[in-house]
Write a protein that holds these residues in place. Structure first.
Motif, mmCIF file in Angstrom:
data_model
loop_
_atom_site.group_PDB
_atom_site.id
_atom_site.type_symbol
_atom_site.label_atom_id
_atom_site.label_comp_id
_atom_site.label_asym_id
_atom_site.label_seq_id
_atom_site.Cartn_x
_atom_site.Cartn_y
_atom_site.Cartn_z
ATOM 1 N N GLY A 296 0.049 9.249 -4.337
ATOM 2 C CA GLY A 296 -0.067 7.942 -4.949
ATOM 3 C C GLY A 296 -0.452 7.983 -6.410
ATOM 4 O O GLY A 296 -1.062 8.941 -6.889
ATOM 5 N N ALA A 297 -0.053 6.921 -7.112
ATOM 6 C CA ALA A 297 -0.550 6.668 -8.463
ATOM 7 C C ALA A 297 -1.788 5.807 -8.284
ATOM 8 O O ALA A 297 -1.690 4.643 -7.870
ATOM 9 C CB ALA A 297 0.512 5.948 -9.287
ATOM 10 N N VAL A 298 -2.957 6.371 -8.570
ATOM 11 C CA VAL A 298 -4.232 5.741 -8.258
ATOM 12 C C VAL A 298 -4.956 5.346 -9.543
ATOM 13 O O VAL A 298 -5.238 6.211 -10.388
ATOM 14 C CB VAL A 298 -5.121 6.673 -7.416
ATOM 15 C CG1 VAL A 298 -6.387 5.945 -6.968
ATOM 16 C CG2 VAL A 298 -4.360 7.199 -6.196
ATOM 17 N N ALA A 299 -5.228 4.062 -9.673
ATOM 18 C CA ALA A 299 -5.923 3.554 -10.861
ATOM 19 C C ALA A 299 -7.398 3.938 -10.812
ATOM 20 O O ALA A 299 -7.924 4.378 -9.779
ATOM 21 C CB ALA A 299 -5.765 2.042 -10.940
ATOM 22 N N ASN A 300 -8.092 3.737 -11.938
ATOM 23 C CA ASN A 300 -9.504 4.106 -12.027
ATOM 24 C C ASN A 300 -10.375 3.353 -11.035
ATOM 25 O O ASN A 300 -11.418 3.856 -10.607
ATOM 26 C CB ASN A 300 -10.024 3.865 -13.450
ATOM 27 C CG ASN A 300 -9.393 4.805 -14.459
ATOM 28 O OD1 ASN A 300 -8.922 5.886 -14.097
ATOM 29 N ND2 ASN A 300 -9.366 4.408 -15.728
ATOM 30 N N ASP A 301 -9.949 2.144 -10.651
ATOM 31 C CA ASP A 301 -10.726 1.371 -9.681
ATOM 32 C C ASP A 301 -10.344 1.680 -8.238
ATOM 33 O O ASP A 301 -10.825 1.033 -7.305
ATOM 34 C CB ASP A 301 -10.570 -0.125 -9.949
ATOM 35 C CG ASP A 301 -9.121 -0.606 -9.802
ATOM 36 O OD1 ASP A 301 -8.235 0.232 -9.517
ATOM 37 O OD2 ASP A 301 -8.873 -1.821 -9.976
ATOM 38 N N GLY A 302 -9.473 2.682 -8.048
ATOM 39 C CA GLY A 302 -9.061 3.081 -6.705
ATOM 40 C C GLY A 302 -7.835 2.374 -6.189
ATOM 41 O O GLY A 302 -7.302 2.745 -5.126
ATOM 42 N N ALA A 303 -7.356 1.358 -6.896
ATOM 43 C CA ALA A 303 -6.146 0.653 -6.469
ATOM 44 C C ALA A 303 -4.921 1.550 -6.628
ATOM 45 O O ALA A 303 -4.864 2.373 -7.547
ATOM 46 C CB ALA A 303 -5.961 -0.622 -7.279
ATOM 47 N N ILE A 304 -3.968 1.414 -5.728
ATOM 48 C CA ILE A 304 -2.751 2.232 -5.756
ATOM 49 C C ILE A 304 -1.605 1.429 -6.348
ATOM 50 O O ILE A 304 -1.422 0.246 -6.033
ATOM 51 C CB ILE A 304 -2.418 2.734 -4.342
ATOM 52 C CG1 ILE A 304 -3.466 3.768 -3.913
ATOM 53 C CG2 ILE A 304 -1.019 3.340 -4.286
ATOM 54 C CD1 ILE A 304 -3.309 4.276 -2.504
ATOM 55 N N ARG A 305 -0.838 2.077 -7.237
ATOM 56 C CA ARG A 305 0.248 1.406 -7.946
ATOM 57 C C ARG A 305 1.635 1.885 -7.527
ATOM 58 O O ARG A 305 2.627 1.241 -7.838
ATOM 59 C CB ARG A 305 0.092 1.634 -9.453
ATOM 60 C CG ARG A 305 -1.270 1.261 -10.023
ATOM 61 C CD ARG A 305 -1.590 -0.193 -9.799
ATOM 62 N NE ARG A 305 -2.827 -0.596 -10.484
ATOM 63 C CZ ARG A 305 -3.571 -1.632 -10.132
ATOM 64 N NH1 ARG A 305 -3.206 -2.384 -9.100
ATOM 65 N NH2 ARG A 305 -4.668 -1.930 -10.798
ATOM 66 N N ALA A 306 1.718 3.019 -6.851
ATOM 67 C CA ALA A 306 3.006 3.540 -6.378
ATOM 68 C C ALA A 306 2.729 4.600 -5.326
ATOM 69 O O ALA A 306 1.664 5.232 -5.336
ATOM 70 C CB ALA A 306 3.824 4.123 -7.524
ATOM 71 N N ILE A 307 3.702 4.796 -4.425
ATOM 72 C CA ILE A 307 3.543 5.759 -3.334
ATOM 73 C C ILE A 307 4.834 6.535 -3.121
ATOM 74 O O ILE A 307 5.929 5.968 -3.193
ATOM 75 C CB ILE A 307 3.121 5.048 -2.025
ATOM 76 C CG1 ILE A 307 1.634 4.686 -2.056
ATOM 77 C CG2 ILE A 307 3.427 5.906 -0.794
ATOM 78 C CD1 ILE A 307 1.161 3.916 -0.841
ATOM 79 N N ILE A 308 4.686 7.831 -2.850
ATOM 80 C CA ILE A 308 5.753 8.678 -2.325
ATOM 81 C C ILE A 308 5.208 9.287 -1.046
ATOM 82 O O ILE A 308 4.081 9.795 -1.031
ATOM 83 C CB ILE A 308 6.147 9.811 -3.286
ATOM 84 C CG1 ILE A 308 6.626 9.278 -4.626
ATOM 85 C CG2 ILE A 308 7.236 10.692 -2.652
ATOM 86 C CD1 ILE A 308 6.895 10.378 -5.659
ATOM 87 N N ALA A 309 5.981 9.263 0.018
ATOM 88 C CA ALA A 309 5.559 9.907 1.264
ATOM 89 C C ALA A 309 6.740 10.627 1.882
ATOM 90 O O ALA A 309 7.861 10.120 1.871
ATOM 91 C CB ALA A 309 5.006 8.879 2.246
ATOM 92 N N ASP B 269 16.984 0.161 -6.096
ATOM 93 C CA ASP B 269 16.915 0.751 -7.434
ATOM 94 C C ASP B 269 15.837 1.835 -7.515
ATOM 95 O O ASP B 269 16.028 2.855 -8.182
ATOM 96 C CB ASP B 269 16.643 -0.335 -8.484
ATOM 97 C CG ASP B 269 17.827 -1.270 -8.660
ATOM 98 O OD1 ASP B 269 18.957 -0.880 -8.301
ATOM 99 O OD2 ASP B 269 17.625 -2.396 -9.153
ATOM 100 N N GLN B 270 14.721 1.608 -6.844
ATOM 101 C CA GLN B 270 13.643 2.601 -6.867
ATOM 102 C C GLN B 270 14.073 3.900 -6.177
ATOM 103 O O GLN B 270 13.785 4.997 -6.663
ATOM 104 C CB GLN B 270 12.392 2.036 -6.210
ATOM 105 C CG GLN B 270 11.769 0.884 -6.983
ATOM 106 C CD GLN B 270 10.565 0.275 -6.288
ATOM 107 O OE1 GLN B 270 10.121 0.736 -5.237
ATOM 108 N NE2 GLN B 270 10.016 -0.791 -6.873
ATOM 109 N N ALA C 158 7.262 1.404 -5.337
ATOM 110 C CA ALA C 158 6.589 1.114 -6.603
ATOM 111 C C ALA C 158 6.424 -0.395 -6.716
ATOM 112 O O ALA C 158 6.878 -1.160 -5.849
ATOM 113 C CB ALA C 158 7.402 1.660 -7.779
ATOM 114 N N ALA C 159 5.765 -0.828 -7.768
ATOM 115 C CA ALA C 159 5.608 -2.264 -7.991
ATOM 116 C C ALA C 159 6.971 -2.895 -8.249
ATOM 117 O O ALA C 159 7.942 -2.210 -8.594
ATOM 118 C CB ALA C 159 4.668 -2.507 -9.166
ATOM 119 N N ASP C 160 7.049 -4.189 -8.085
ATOM 120 C CA ASP C 160 8.318 -4.896 -8.278
ATOM 121 C C ASP C 160 8.894 -4.631 -9.665
ATOM 122 O O ASP C 160 8.167 -4.648 -10.672
ATOM 123 C CB ASP C 160 8.109 -6.401 -8.095
ATOM 124 C CG ASP C 160 7.760 -6.770 -6.666
ATOM 125 O OD1 ASP C 160 8.035 -5.965 -5.762
ATOM 126 O OD2 ASP C 160 7.200 -7.867 -6.465
#
Length: 297
Positions: free
Chosen positions: A50-63, A104-105, A74-76
């Motif tokens: 994941g792309a993890v922000a400083n506050d722990g929120a996730i902005r994108a995922i690959i699994a 597209d993603q 990813a985000a819209d």
């Protein structure tokens, strides 16, 4: 922003992010709910990044899951950050069998992984459909006694294997090889264990198959749906899908999604009330490919 492998401590953040993109992340959400992030021996376990922000929120995922398929979210109107793809590639991973996600993603992920020019069994941008189950249009004869829905376990195993094999070849471009037999057998075992596959019985004979390939308390993803050629043009699939959704609605599910690139199937789903909400890509390679750190574009 950190670009890293996810751990159990990231579970709530991953669920929150994916819930904001529910229609294009049902497999991710369903597998996460069933197997978590670090439950390695579960059939639906995977490697999560994941792309993890400083506050722990996730902005994108690959699994990536045990069958080699890679799912992205990813985000819209954004693509997966290249830094996240690099973190994914730097970790020991299975050969990649396919890439799935918002159209597209997923297409961008194929480029990032260096797979865009590969040979595919299927690389389709399907129409994504959604339905509020309160608006389900039930076929007039769906509740008739002539049409019975039964758990797939009540159908002969040889029939189920034959149908799922034919589905993989026709709908997903699979090659008719012994390897497919093993794949189909494994899929059937998982579906029967999860009790998420049903058949329509007409005059004592199984005529159609439908299931949910992802389930959450409030939402389901329809698939696979298969009717043998000799039973088509009778509305059987539409009746069976309606019956499965009626049963889901009765236990509290409020929404359903599915994707298709078939005009005939699209008409059947639209007749049930499904509406177009986007596009979803299914990109399955002809043969899995082992990637390495240098594969990133």
């Amino acid at each position: 922003m950190q670009y890293r492998k996810l751990h159990d401590a990231d579970l709530d953040a991953a669920n929150a992010f994916l819930a904001d993109h529910a229609a294009t992340s049902m497999i991710l959400r369903g597998n996460l709910r069933t197997a978590g992030i670090e439950r390695r021996r579960h059939p639906l376990s995977g490697s999560w990044f994941g792309a993890v922000a400083n506050d722990g929120a996730i902005r994108a995922i690959i699994a990536q899951f045990g069958n080699g398929n890679v799912f992205v979210q990813a985000a819209d109107n954004q693509t997966v950050p290249m830094q996240l793809t690099e973190a994914f590639l730097a970790d020991p991973l299975r050969p990649v069998a396919g890439v799935f996600g918002e159209a597209d993603q997923a297409a961008d992920m194929l480029v990032q992984l260096g797979l865009a020019g590969s040979e595919f069994a299927i690389n389709a941008s399907d129409i994504l459909y959604g339905l509020d189950l309160a608006n389900l249009v039930v076929p007039v004869n769906a509740r008739a006694d002539d049409f019975q829905m039964v758990d797939a376990e009540k159908v002969e195993r040889s029939t189920l294997l034959s149908w799922l094999r034919a589905y993989e070849i026709e709908a997903l471009g699979a090659e008719d090889t012994p390897v497919l037999d093993s794949k189909v057998a494994s899929r059937l075992v998982q579906s029967l264990d999860a009790r998420n596959l049903w058949a329509l019985i007409v005059e004592g004979k199984a005529v159609s198959l439908s299931g949910f390939n992802a389930q959450l308390p409030d939402m389901v993803q329809v698939g696979p749906v298969w009717t043998p050629p000799e039973f088509r043009s009778n509305g059987y699939a539409r009746i069976l899908v309606a019956k499965t959704l009626l049963a889901a609605r009765a236990r509290g599910v409020t929404r359903a999604i599915l994707s298709t690139d078939s005009e005939a199937a699209a008409k059947a789903y639209e007749a049930l009330g499904f509406e177009k909400i986007g596009r979803y890509r299914l990109a399955l390679l002809k043969s899995p490919m082992q990637l390495g750190k240098m594969s990133a574009a």
